[in-house]
Design a protein around this motif. Structure first.
Motif: not given
Lengths: 316, 316
Positions: B248, B252-253, B255-258
């Protein structure tokens, strides 16, 4: 030969196309036309062509005096080709925006995501002027982010970086459109705040929220902030919980990226200190002191102009 | 004049100082000395001097043939000055490592955080060779990360980026050394996994975990993975929960940094597919499909050599 310093910045939104002539981070002239995305992409491009021509005509500028056109689009962009891969609000899939505009105007065109363009705008001439490592979030109907890393927009592998709204903060939280549960967007967006307000209107007879709504107007996040400021305990709790979740998600970003600044824009940011005071408290609470001591959390300064200025700034 | 291509890479750990001669991302020769940090920083520097000299002597290299010395340190580094601001495991505060080593060896010295150096090592010649956007995490006693963004180490404003271990995944979770609750480190580090294993040993009489421990050896994460592989339901649950939380936080990383790749190293990563299978499942489950379709999650390849190779790679 003098280098052309003027650029055109276009911010294509789901509702409006904003277009401006920009020089050294300042808008010299701007205009706005309806997007009418449902009428098809040819219609949208005709409006873009028209907006650019209006800007040129009204500033007595010829296209040859323009260094290039930058475009912000609410979707995912292939940075190598300038193709918009997906922009749900425009009903676009694989639209070669760069190619179409370069063919039309014969100047260099750079296309990027609109949140990225807005973030660039804020570091070029807004709240983050001159800063190198900035997380710029927008809280409106949804929650998005543009990341400036080492002075440049961070795109990631496939141009999709910045999906901060889909940070999961509570795995047992409400179901999000993306399929996950407890995404930040389901807890802290304007939509989420308004939904909680609707629950209060239905369930809490002692709440003063109903008195804050102007007759005939729909309930917005603004009214919930207003009721909270007037002391409504239910609305205060909604704001506090929203800021806590947003603060925790941002603290995780602070711990990961060690930015110097978080800029918050979008409709909800207009609540001012009623948002920023609790938000800063929770960001500091959840992040490492050694990292948050170098951090500032500030409201965006440019509003809708950020998209135009940032889009223009895409042209080197 | 031919450019010197050989560099020295030094990885200063809490236990050992590893030092190697590196050419084009390959270690030509390496050695290791005890750090003995408790004996004071002069003693540590004497060991560093000695290690460098040993490497030069054993490769018949003179210091003039060296382009520079790169150093990885388990702490926070001021990248402008090469001063180590804080390195708790070395008992260091504001130690001017760059200045001391440049004075001694008269070659350029670059100092960075050890997790950053290891990440650089993996993209220079390990699991991430040639990749530009990589999140490299290490799961051991704690959890750390080095971020490669657009081909370069991301430091952040004050050199503290990468504190991924302090991502809060459960605000009601166990108390962390940093003061927050539910940091990833308290849920998924080797220490956390072992603590859960100790609970199983005490509370679950039907668990086979006790049979997986070699007499006289302390319980490690390895034994818990072993018991889980042998079908122990309690240990399986520990692994699944750990991977879920880590997945999880990584989602989140993503989704943020691709990023294009997540590299996982450290002791726990040696569990192989028993770790990577559930981990990949949860990363994909919690991240957006449009982002995880371009992502690979891979074990680190260089082990402890990553620190030496990456440190050497700090020299341009």
């Amino acid at each position: 030969m003098e280098l052309a310093k003027k650029r055109i910045g276009i911010d294509i939104g789901g509702t409006n196309i904003a277009c401006g002539l920009v020089e050294e981070g300042q808008i010299l002239y701007k205009t706005s036309l309806a997007t009418n995305a449902s009428e098809g992409k040819e219609s949208v491009f005709n409006s873009i062509f028209k907006a650019v021509q209006m800007v040129l005509d009204n500033t007595e500028t010829t296209i040859k005096q323009i260094a290039g056109i930058g475009v912000g689009v609410p979707g995912m962009v292939d940075m190598d080709t300038g193709v918009v891969k997906l922009a749900p609000n425009l009903y676009w899939e694989y639209v070669p925006v760069k190619e179409i505009l370069e063919k039309k105007f014969k100047v260099p065109v750079v296309v990027d995501n609109d949140a990225n363009a807005a973030a660039l705008g804020e570091v070029l001439s807004g709240a983050g002027k001159g800063n190198k490592d900035v997380v710029c979030i927008t809280i409106g109907t949804g929650i998005g982010a543009g990341l400036i890393i080492n002075g440049k927009i961070h795109h990631g592998k496939s141009g999709g970086a910045g999906e901060f709204g889909h940070t999961i903060v509570n795995e047992k939280g409400p179901l999000c459109n993306c399929g996950s549960r407890g995404c930040l967007e389901t807890l802290t967006s304007a939509t989420a705040i308004v939904n909680k307000g609707k629950d209060i209107l239905q369930q809490e007879s002692d709440s003063i929220l109903k008195d804050c709504i102007v007759e005939g107007q729909p309930l917005g996040a603004k009214e919930i902030f207003l009721a909270a400021q007037k002391g409504d305990k239910w609305c205060k709790e909604v704001i506090e919980e929203s800021c806590k979740h947003l603060g925790m998600a941002l603290a995780n970003v602070v711990n990961l990226l060690n930015p110097e600044q978080i800029i918050v824009g979008g409709g909800v940011s207009q609540a001012g200190e009623a948002l920023f005071r609790p938000l800063k408290k929770w960001v500091n609470y959840y992040s490492l002191d050694i990292l948050n001591k170098d951090l500032s959390v500030d409201p965006a300064e440019l509003g809708n102009d950020a998209g135009i200025i940032g889009a223009a700034g895409l042209i080197k």
